[in-house]
Motif scaffolding. Structure first.
Motif, PDB file in Angstrom:
ATOM      1  N   MET A  93      55.799  42.216  70.623  1.00  0.00           N
ATOM      2  CA  MET A  93      55.076  42.941  69.566  1.00  0.00           C
ATOM      3  C   MET A  93      55.956  43.132  68.337  1.00  0.00           C
ATOM      4  O   MET A  93      55.482  43.041  67.192  1.00  0.00           O
ATOM      5  CB  MET A  93      54.609  44.296  70.103  1.00  0.00           C
ATOM      6  N   ARG A  94      57.228  43.359  68.577  1.00  0.00           N
ATOM      7  CA  ARG A  94      58.143  43.535  67.441  1.00  0.00           C
ATOM      8  C   ARG A  94      58.259  42.245  66.630  1.00  0.00           C
ATOM      9  O   ARG A  94      58.324  42.283  65.390  1.00  0.00           O
ATOM     10  CB  ARG A  94      59.517  43.966  67.950  1.00  0.00           C
ATOM     11  N   ASP A  95      58.273  41.116  67.338  1.00  0.00           N
ATOM     12  CA  ASP A  95      58.311  39.836  66.627  1.00  0.00           C
ATOM     13  C   ASP A  95      57.092  39.680  65.718  1.00  0.00           C
ATOM     14  O   ASP A  95      57.196  39.201  64.571  1.00  0.00           O
ATOM     15  CB  ASP A  95      58.343  38.679  67.637  1.00  0.00           C
ATOM     16  N   VAL A  96      55.920  40.094  66.230  1.00  0.00           N
ATOM     17  CA  VAL A  96      54.700  40.012  65.425  1.00  0.00           C
ATOM     18  C   VAL A  96      54.781  40.957  64.230  1.00  0.00           C
ATOM     19  O   VAL A  96      54.384  40.605  63.104  1.00  0.00           O
ATOM     20  CB  VAL A  96      53.470  40.341  66.300  1.00  0.00           C
ATOM     21  N   LEU A  97      55.313  42.158  64.453  1.00  0.00           N
ATOM     22  CA  LEU A  97      55.427  43.122  63.352  1.00  0.00           C
ATOM     23  C   LEU A  97      56.352  42.601  62.257  1.00  0.00           C
ATOM     24  O   LEU A  97      56.113  42.850  61.055  1.00  0.00           O
ATOM     25  CB  LEU A  97      55.939  44.467  63.880  1.00  0.00           C
ATOM     26  N   THR A 175      49.987  55.673  72.423  1.00  0.00           N
ATOM     27  CA  THR A 175      49.481  56.208  71.145  1.00  0.00           C
ATOM     28  C   THR A 175      50.444  55.923  70.000  1.00  0.00           C
ATOM     29  O   THR A 175      50.021  55.630  68.874  1.00  0.00           O
ATOM     30  CB  THR A 175      49.245  57.728  71.270  1.00  0.00           C
ATOM     31  N   SER A 176      51.739  55.975  70.286  1.00  0.00           N
ATOM     32  CA  SER A 176      52.739  55.801  69.220  1.00  0.00           C
ATOM     33  C   SER A 176      52.771  54.380  68.663  1.00  0.00           C
ATOM     34  O   SER A 176      53.227  54.163  67.536  1.00  0.00           O
ATOM     35  CB  SER A 176      54.126  56.176  69.745  1.00  0.00           C
ATOM     36  N   ILE A 177      52.300  53.396  69.435  1.00  0.00           N
ATOM     37  CA  ILE A 177      52.347  52.006  68.950  1.00  0.00           C
ATOM     38  C   ILE A 177      50.945  51.438  68.730  1.00  0.00           C
ATOM     39  O   ILE A 177      50.797  50.251  68.430  1.00  0.00           O
ATOM     40  CB  ILE A 177      53.114  51.107  69.935  1.00  0.00           C
ATOM     41  N   PHE A 193      57.298  51.081  60.048  1.00  0.00           N
ATOM     42  CA  PHE A 193      57.340  51.171  61.513  1.00  0.00           C
ATOM     43  C   PHE A 193      58.645  50.614  62.072  1.00  0.00           C
ATOM     44  O   PHE A 193      59.124  51.042  63.120  1.00  0.00           O
ATOM     45  CB  PHE A 193      56.174  50.384  62.136  1.00  0.00           C
ATOM     46  N   LEU A 194      59.208  49.635  61.354  1.00  0.00           N
ATOM     47  CA  LEU A 194      60.356  48.899  61.877  1.00  0.00           C
ATOM     48  C   LEU A 194      61.697  49.423  61.379  1.00  0.00           C
ATOM     49  O   LEU A 194      62.746  48.874  61.742  1.00  0.00           O
ATOM     50  CB  LEU A 194      60.237  47.415  61.505  1.00  0.00           C
ATOM     51  N   THR A 195      61.715  50.446  60.581  1.00  0.00           N
ATOM     52  CA  THR A 195      62.978  51.012  60.100  1.00  0.00           C
ATOM     53  C   THR A 195      63.699  51.717  61.242  1.00  0.00           C
ATOM     54  O   THR A 195      63.130  51.977  62.306  1.00  0.00           O
ATOM     55  CB  THR A 195      62.733  52.004  58.955  1.00  0.00           C
ATOM     56  N   ALA A 196      64.958  52.052  61.005  1.00  0.00           N
ATOM     57  CA  ALA A 196      65.769  52.696  62.048  1.00  0.00           C
ATOM     58  C   ALA A 196      65.148  53.987  62.542  1.00  0.00           C
ATOM     59  O   ALA A 196      65.354  54.393  63.692  1.00  0.00           O
ATOM     60  CB  ALA A 196      67.173  52.960  61.505  1.00  0.00           C
ATOM     61  N   THR A 197      64.387  54.656  61.668  1.00  0.00           N
ATOM     62  CA  THR A 197      63.736  55.916  62.069  1.00  0.00           C
ATOM     63  C   THR A 197      62.232  55.730  62.249  1.00  0.00           C
ATOM     64  O   THR A 197      61.493  56.698  62.364  1.00  0.00           O
ATOM     65  CB  THR A 197      63.990  57.007  61.003  1.00  0.00           C
ATOM     66  N   GLY A 198      61.800  54.477  62.278  1.00  0.00           N
ATOM     67  CA  GLY A 198      60.370  54.205  62.360  1.00  0.00           C
ATOM     68  C   GLY A 198      59.792  54.447  63.739  1.00  0.00           C
ATOM     69  O   GLY A 198      60.505  54.531  64.749  1.00  0.00           O
ATOM     70  N   THR A 199      58.452  54.529  63.784  1.00  0.00           N
ATOM     71  CA  THR A 199      57.740  54.844  65.020  1.00  0.00           C
ATOM     72  C   THR A 199      57.999  53.820  66.115  1.00  0.00           C
ATOM     73  O   THR A 199      58.277  54.177  67.266  1.00  0.00           O
ATOM     74  CB  THR A 199      56.228  54.909  64.738  1.00  0.00           C
ATOM     75  N   PHE A 200      57.914  52.533  65.782  1.00  0.00           N
ATOM     76  CA  PHE A 200      58.018  51.500  66.808  1.00  0.00           C
ATOM     77  C   PHE A 200      59.403  51.477  67.441  1.00  0.00           C
ATOM     78  O   PHE A 200      59.530  51.451  68.674  1.00  0.00           O
ATOM     79  CB  PHE A 200      57.689  50.134  66.210  1.00  0.00           C
ATOM     80  N   LEU A 201      60.441  51.506  66.621  1.00  0.00           N
ATOM     81  CA  LEU A 201      61.798  51.462  67.168  1.00  0.00           C
ATOM     82  C   LEU A 201      62.123  52.719  67.967  1.00  0.00           C
ATOM     83  O   LEU A 201      62.824  52.655  68.989  1.00  0.00           O
ATOM     84  CB  LEU A 201      62.812  51.275  66.043  1.00  0.00           C
ATOM     85  N   ASN A 202      61.632  53.862  67.521  1.00  0.00           N
ATOM     86  CA  ASN A 202      61.837  55.095  68.279  1.00  0.00           C
ATOM     87  C   ASN A 202      61.199  54.997  69.665  1.00  0.00           C
ATOM     88  O   ASN A 202      61.762  55.448  70.665  1.00  0.00           O
ATOM     89  CB  ASN A 202      61.243  56.296  67.525  1.00  0.00           C
TER      90      ASN A 202
END
Length: 283
Positions: A93-97, A175-177, A193-202
């Motif tokens: 999913m991260r690759d797609v983002l 819910t978070s993703i 979403f992909l930043t160091a403090t973003g939802t996905f990485l958290n």
């Protein structure tokens, strides 16, 4: 007291007493051989039997504890498998983002990537829903889950001490993703979403922590089962030394006692015939 008496036959009395002792010892030996125990019940050795019963109770309790731990072992392994599948899917999913974060991706291409992300998201939900074992789930606080979501405190030893098993909110993870179509359509939103403090990485970091916790709990349960099994073996070894019969020794003793029994029977027979010799004095 005269030995030449027809009223009191001392020889027969002595022979009978000796035969009774032999018979008692023979019965005890036969009991040990037939049961395999030196201490089969409280009549053999009350103190040893009481200790043996206590040890047997401890062995039974440890066996029950290991059975309970075995059930939790299955639940933890299922949970680990489910979370690991979620983790692998989130990597895709991260690759797609990353593609959706590119401002140059637009139109039908963005629509296809968004659909791919949504498909991965559906798989994540399925993994969470199906991470159950024997009707229980450590992550299944999500609609459609196949197991009852609840914290578990499993008995780990013969004293009834418990070990708590952690739960993880599958609902919060999902819910978070679960990004909406409008969010995925915005490269700026996806970048956030992909930043160091973003939802996905958290969420990925939280999932990593959850996998670490599950792994530690699996190791704890495995080690506890091994410890309990080793303790059961040690207790059974001590129990055997306390109550088991030495069958080789008892077999030899049985043969000796059987010979003594035969000799005692003959001695009693001779003693009983002694008064008959007195009758010859009157012929």
């Amino acid at each position: 007291m005269s030995l030449n008496s027809v009223n009191t036959n001392m020889g027969a009395m002595i022979a009978l007493q000796s035969l009774n002792v032999t018979q008692s010892q023979l019965s005890a030996t036969q009991k040990q051989i037939s049961t395999g125990y030196r201490v089969a019940d409280a009549t053999d050795d009350g103190a040893a039997y009481a200790i043996a019963q206590s040890v047997r109770s401890t062995v039974g309790s440890l066996t029950s504890a290991n059975q309970q731990l075995g059930g939790v072992q299955g639940l933890l392994s299922t949970t680990q498998s489910g979370l690991n599948d979620v983790s692998n899917t989130m990597a895709s999913m991260r690759d797609v983002l990353l593609k959706l974060a590119d401002q140059n991706v637009s139109g039908n291409e963005r629509t296809q990537y968004a659909a791919q992300y949504t498909s991965y998201l559906a798989q994540v939900k399925t993994f969470i829903q199906d991470a159950n074992y024997n009707g229980k789930s450590l992550v299944g606080n999500i609609s459609g889950s196949n197991g009852v979501f609840a914290r578990i405190a499993v008995v780990r030893n013969e004293s009834g001490s418990t070990y708590g098993i952690s739960t993880f909110s599958g609902s919060a993870l999902y819910t978070s993703i679960a990004f909406t179509a409008s969010q995925l359509n915005s490269a700026t939103s996806v970048q956030a979403f992909l930043t160091a403090t973003g939802t996905f990485l958290n969420t990925q970091n939280s999932l990593g922590s959850a996998l670490n916790t599950v792994g530690a709990e699996i190791n704890y349960v495995n080690n506890q089962i091994t410890y309990n099994s080793d303790k059961i073996d040690a207790l059974n070894s001590g129990l055997g030394a306390l109550v088991d019969a030495d069958l080789a020794k008892e077999s030899a003793q049985l043969t000796a006692l059987q010979i003594r029994q035969q000799l005692g029977t003959q001695a009693l027979s001779l003693a009983n015939s002694a008064p008959q010799t007195l009758l010859s004095l009157f012929k």
